[in-house]
Enzyme design. Structure first.
Site, PDB file in Angstrom:
ATOM      1  N   HIS A  68       0.842  -1.205   0.000  1.00 58.46           N
ATOM      2  CA  HIS A  68       0.000   0.000   0.000  1.00 58.46           C
ATOM      3  C   HIS A  68       0.875   1.253   0.000  1.00 58.46           C
ATOM      4  O   HIS A  68       0.614   2.209  -0.730  1.00 58.46           O
ATOM      5  CB  HIS A  68      -0.865   0.060   1.264  1.00 58.46           C
ATOM      6  N   LYS A  90     -18.363  -5.174   6.973  1.00 60.16           N
ATOM      7  CA  LYS A  90     -17.079  -5.880   7.067  1.00 60.16           C
ATOM      8  C   LYS A  90     -16.576  -5.905   8.485  1.00 60.16           C
ATOM      9  O   LYS A  90     -16.848  -4.991   9.266  1.00 60.16           O
ATOM     10  CB  LYS A  90     -16.029  -5.180   6.190  1.00 60.16           C
ATOM     11  N   ARG A 133      -2.146  -6.316  -8.233  1.00 64.57           N
ATOM     12  CA  ARG A 133      -1.047  -7.275  -8.061  1.00 64.57           C
ATOM     13  C   ARG A 133      -0.982  -8.313  -9.171  1.00 64.57           C
ATOM     14  O   ARG A 133       0.039  -8.947  -9.366  1.00 64.57           O
ATOM     15  CB  ARG A 133      -1.180  -7.995  -6.712  1.00 64.57           C
ATOM     16  N   SER A 146      -2.986  -7.951   2.872  1.00 72.57           N
ATOM     17  CA  SER A 146      -3.287  -7.745   4.293  1.00 72.57           C
ATOM     18  C   SER A 146      -3.810  -9.018   4.957  1.00 72.57           C
ATOM     19  O   SER A 146      -3.428  -9.339   6.081  1.00 72.57           O
ATOM     20  CB  SER A 146      -4.320  -6.628   4.463  1.00 72.57           C
TER      21      SER A 146
HETATM   22  P1  ADP Z   1      -9.737  -3.500  -0.539  1.00 69.63           P
HETATM   23  O1  ADP Z   1      -9.773  -2.051  -0.880  1.00 69.63           O
HETATM   24  O2  ADP Z   1     -10.183  -4.370  -1.672  1.00 69.63           O
HETATM   25  O3  ADP Z   1     -10.395  -3.833   0.765  1.00 69.63           O
HETATM   26  P2  ADP Z   1      -7.052  -3.250   0.396  1.00 69.63           P
HETATM   27  O4  ADP Z   1      -7.525  -2.309   1.372  1.00 69.63           O
HETATM   28  O5  ADP Z   1      -6.173  -4.344   0.893  1.00 69.63           O
HETATM   29  O6  ADP Z   1      -8.204  -3.917  -0.381  1.00 69.63           O
HETATM   30  O7  ADP Z   1      -6.261  -2.521  -0.742  1.00 69.63           O
HETATM   31  C1  ADP Z   1      -6.500  -1.208  -1.190  1.00 69.63           C
HETATM   32  C2  ADP Z   1      -5.894  -1.065  -2.559  1.00 69.63           C
HETATM   33  O8  ADP Z   1      -4.511  -1.358  -2.491  1.00 69.63           O
HETATM   34  C3  ADP Z   1      -6.479  -2.031  -3.596  1.00 69.63           C
HETATM   35  O9  ADP Z   1      -6.535  -1.364  -4.844  1.00 69.63           O
HETATM   36  C4  ADP Z   1      -5.475  -3.147  -3.651  1.00 69.63           C
HETATM   37  O10 ADP Z   1      -5.481  -3.805  -4.892  1.00 69.63           O
HETATM   38  C5  ADP Z   1      -4.180  -2.362  -3.431  1.00 69.63           C
HETATM   39  N1  ADP Z   1      -3.106  -3.197  -2.905  1.00 69.63           N
HETATM   40  C6  ADP Z   1      -3.116  -3.958  -1.793  1.00 69.63           C
HETATM   41  N2  ADP Z   1      -1.923  -4.570  -1.619  1.00 69.63           N
HETATM   42  C7  ADP Z   1      -1.143  -4.190  -2.662  1.00 69.63           C
HETATM   43  C8  ADP Z   1       0.195  -4.506  -3.088  1.00 69.63           C
HETATM   44  N3  ADP Z   1       0.966  -5.351  -2.406  1.00 69.63           N
HETATM   45  N4  ADP Z   1       0.658  -3.925  -4.212  1.00 69.63           N
HETATM   46  C9  ADP Z   1      -0.140  -3.090  -4.927  1.00 69.63           C
HETATM   47  N5  ADP Z   1      -1.405  -2.764  -4.607  1.00 69.63           N
HETATM   48  C10 ADP Z   1      -1.901  -3.307  -3.481  1.00 69.63           C
END
Ligand code: ADP
Length: 169
Positions: free
Chosen positions: A17, A41, A90, A128
């Site tokens: 992130h 959630k 990813r 995560s």
């Molecule tokens: P969500 O929003 O689906 O609940 P997250 O909060 O984990 O998922 O992720 C927020 C954003 O960050 C999403 O667009 C996710 O694809 C991206 N993301 C999460 N981990 C990574 C990573 N390792 N590399 C690139 N983008 C990531």
């Protein structure tokens, strides 16, 4: 002045992130990181805890700010006057999910543009949900999250936090 929003659960924020935050902040004039608070959630960390961690980790960049959103993201963006949404990808699985989400957002507000940023290769495996599972078994998560997040995870599981399979991400 080009503003963008980077929404997500960030439960907890990972180096993946942060990589997207740093790169997006280098492209846009202002980047608003939007911590989602979805009552449907179950999160390990509260929205305030997630936002506070991101502020500490990305607060050194003057053009990055962090907020919490408990409404529909398109409504939130309209109120903020932001038209660009950044999402990290990813791989193909992420892409098909993100693509559908962007179509849904476009249907709700055709002026929103979703920009996909591909992960940098070293962050490809960071997720995560997997990191929480590892942390719950006291696995080694250094190199996946910043030290303050590793410490917060340790603390949560010491307190007997939600089991990772019950939380959503
Ligand atoms: P969500 O929003 O689906 O609940 P997250 O909060 O984990 O998922 O992720 C927020 C954003 O960050 C999403 O667009 C996710 O694809 C991206 N993301 C999460 N981990 C990574 C990573 N390792 N590399 C690139 N983008 C990531």
């Amino acid at each position: 002045m080009l503003k963008a929003a980077f929404p997500g659960s960030f439960d907890p924020p990972t180096l993946g992130h942060l990589n997207i935050i740093q790169r997006a902040a280098g492209i846009f004039d202002e980047l608003l990181v939007v911590v989602a608070e979805n009552r449907q959630k179950k999160y390990l960390f509260s929205a305030e805890e997630r936002a506070a961690m991101i502020r500490r980790l990305a607060g050194d960049r003057a053009n990055v700010s962090v907020t919490i959103c408990d409404s529909l993201i398109v409504d939130f963006l309209q109120k903020q006057g932001i038209k660009v949404l950044v999402r990290g990808v990813r791989g193909m699985e992420d892409f098909s999910y993100e693509f559908e989400l962007s179509m849904m957002n476009k249907a709700l507000d055709s002026s929103i543009e979703t920009i996909f940023m591909t992960t940098d290769p070293e962050y490809f495996i960071l997720r995560s949900s997997a990191i929480k599972e590892l942390a719950s078994f006291q696995g080694n998560i250094s190199g996946m999250v910043p030290p303050l997040v590793a410490e917060a995870l340790k603390e949560k599981y010491r307190e007997g936090g939600n089991s990772p399979e019950k939380s959503t991400k």
